[in-house]
Design an enzyme around this catalytic site. Sequence first.
Site, PDB file in Angstrom:
ATOM      1  N   GLU A 472       0.868  -1.149  -0.054  1.00 33.45           N
ATOM      2  CA  GLU A 472       0.018  -0.080   0.056  1.00 33.45           C
ATOM      3  C   GLU A 472       0.798   1.221  -0.066  1.00 33.45           C
ATOM      4  OE1 GLU A 472      -3.224   0.055   2.850  1.00 33.45           O
ATOM      5  OE2 GLU A 472      -2.899  -2.149   3.091  1.00 33.45           O
ATOM      6  N   CYS A 506      -1.671   9.028   4.069  1.00 33.71           N
ATOM      7  CA  CYS A 506      -1.451   8.670   2.778  1.00 33.71           C
ATOM      8  C   CYS A 506      -3.189   9.118   2.136  1.00 33.71           C
ATOM      9  CB  CYS A 506      -1.426   7.237   2.617  1.00 33.71           C
ATOM     10  SG  CYS A 506      -2.363   6.240   3.579  1.00 33.71           S
TER      11      CYS A 506
END
Length: 710
Positions: A472, A506
């Site tokens: 990720e 993020c």
Amino acid sequence: SVEYTFADGSKFFFDGRCVNGAEGIYSSYVHGTKGVAIAARANGWESPLYAVKAHSDANYERCAHRMVVAAAVGHIRPAFASHNLRSLAFAIAAARAHNLPADGYEVQVLHGMATPLHAAIRDLGVRTRVYCPMGDLIPGMSYLVRRLLENTANDSFVQNAKHADDAALAGLLADPALALTAAGAEPTTAPSFSNEPVAELRRAATRNRYVRALSEVRPRLGFDVPLIIGGTERRTTDTMESVDPGHTATLVCRSSLADGRHVDEAVSLAKQSLTEWGRRTTAARATVLLKAADLMRRRKHDLSALIVFEAGKPIGEADADVCEAIDFLVYYAHLSLVPPPTLTQVPGERNDVVLRPRGVGVVISPWNFPLAIPCGMVAGSLVTGNSVILKPAEQTPGVALELVRLLHSAGVPGNALHLLPGRGEVAGAALVEHPDVSFIVFTGSRAVGLGINRAASVVHPGQRHVKKVVAEMGGKNPILIDGDADLDVAVPAIVKSAFAYAGQKCSAASRLIVVRSVFDEVVERVAGAMALLTIDHPSNPAADMGPVIDQESADRVRAYHQLAVREATVMSASLELPSGGYYVEPVLAVTDDPRSRLATDEIFGPVLTAMAADDLEHAVALADDTDVALTASVFSRSPASIAMVAERLEAGNLYVNRGCTGAMVARQPFGGHRLFGCGAKAGGPDYLAQFQSVTVVTENTQRQGFAPDL
Ligand code: NAD
């Protein structure tokens, strides 16, 4: 801002930041009271408002009684405004019982409403004031809307009384306190999973517990972080320091550094552990995770405090990190107990799914969610029977040590979970390349994630499997503002999404794409709200933004700030920055070049790039023009526009009329598309499958009988 004091003395501030005028304040206020109750429910907090109508009716009577008592000694002259027959009957009876003179109190009713009630009260000889709203139409509209909402509610007295006949009169006059006893508490459906409630920091007592934890953890800083291999702690001579990014003179911990030999040793023990940990029942492993969640719940405050010091997270964000870690433990424990999917069966044949652990897993984690991210990746790998080696980020080994110790004390065997702090390119790379490692779970930057994908694809001598990589990576997340968006909601959400934790999530918003008709207003209001941000050490409960994580990050953000000065228009006011840490100014850069580096690079800091779009379709096209699709928000009042964005804009998580950060486990499974990475969404129902291998067992059941077991 508007301040409201609740019965327990706690205060609530309606967010003044979204407000540039009285209209804004009123709108916040209207959203406010309802919003408080909804937020309390969503977060698992005790509601500060009455949620059952009978509660507020009973409270009206308590207040009426107090007012009558005060009036009886001449302090006040009460007025009772209501259309509720019972409430007014109570007030009048109380006034008479306390011998208030006929002109010592009054009843107020709205012109044109409940006219028979009005006539009946007047006939009793009670002074009655009939009022009606008057004045300008536009400001009056909000009053009208409120009335419409109240009076058309299902449990509104006016609604019920409309259909009242004699038989219903007893019901209308019923004591609300009795109605409460009969109805009992509000009906609740017990969900199998509910998120760990985040701290309600507006309550002074809650806030003080965190402040106390900070002062207890502070003197313990400067501790050593050993490697933990096979349950045994090891120290190396080569070490690395982790400092408080908000006050760099404070050493948080000194961490030992793993090298290739430690990696070999840990992998070999992890492999052995597969027979013991991997063969336990799923229920037994899930129980260990649930126990870990309990331990973590008890240590919420000191773990949050350590996150504040080591990762520079403001208290609320640090608490949310711990809550998310708890959620991962509980959710993956529950998920592991869901039976595997059933296969189609035909007569004479039986088909079953058998799930097995993949083997030795490596978890490589970032610093920005120093507890939740490694905890989720480790918990998912462990509960499915794998053994795991955790390589935490260089900046946050202290929090990782607490996590591993906690999991061990909950019952994870030493050989099933190892801690190897160290440099990414040394310990991380050696783990990724090891032939006995079956899978790698990574969260971090794109450069490192793609490098890990490449390295993991190489088959080394002795290796008998293809390594599975779950990676990720970052985002360049847009917030889209339609021309009809509610800016009182949008502006605070933009500021929070872009600047909370200094933009170092993020999921943080880094592009603001606004339909031209409201562009100037949005930019001006966001800049105005940014000017009110308090930047301080994250241990200050009033801090909206703390430092960035390290010198490299601070230099990077300042370089983009300079780029913005050269190539765009910088809107933000300069703010006072504390000294002694990696503090940077939040930046709002306005550009008309959607391909500029400001609009395309992941900066991973408090830099928001704003651009105008001709209309919402153009905004979607601008937002979509990137190589990564993680989170996005759209603010609009038009259902058709919202549906258009949901259909066309590629995003892993699209939020409508709210900010783009703060995904909750099980509610918003998290993960994106394109170069964001590979793997199932974290905190979602498919997550565990990636750590298991599937064997399908097909048996011929037309058998002639079995030989007895010997
Ligand atoms: P990073 O990539 O620098 O480091 C992440 C981890 O990888 C660290 O443990 C590091 O030591 C390790 N590493 C570095 N080089 C390595 C190598 N050659 N081999 C193996 N491991 C190596 O990222 P970071 O600075 O810690 O975190 C910030 C980045 O993480 C941002 O890009 C952010 O978007 C991303 N992030 C993504 C998510 C998500 O859920 N997608 C969540 C948080 C952070």
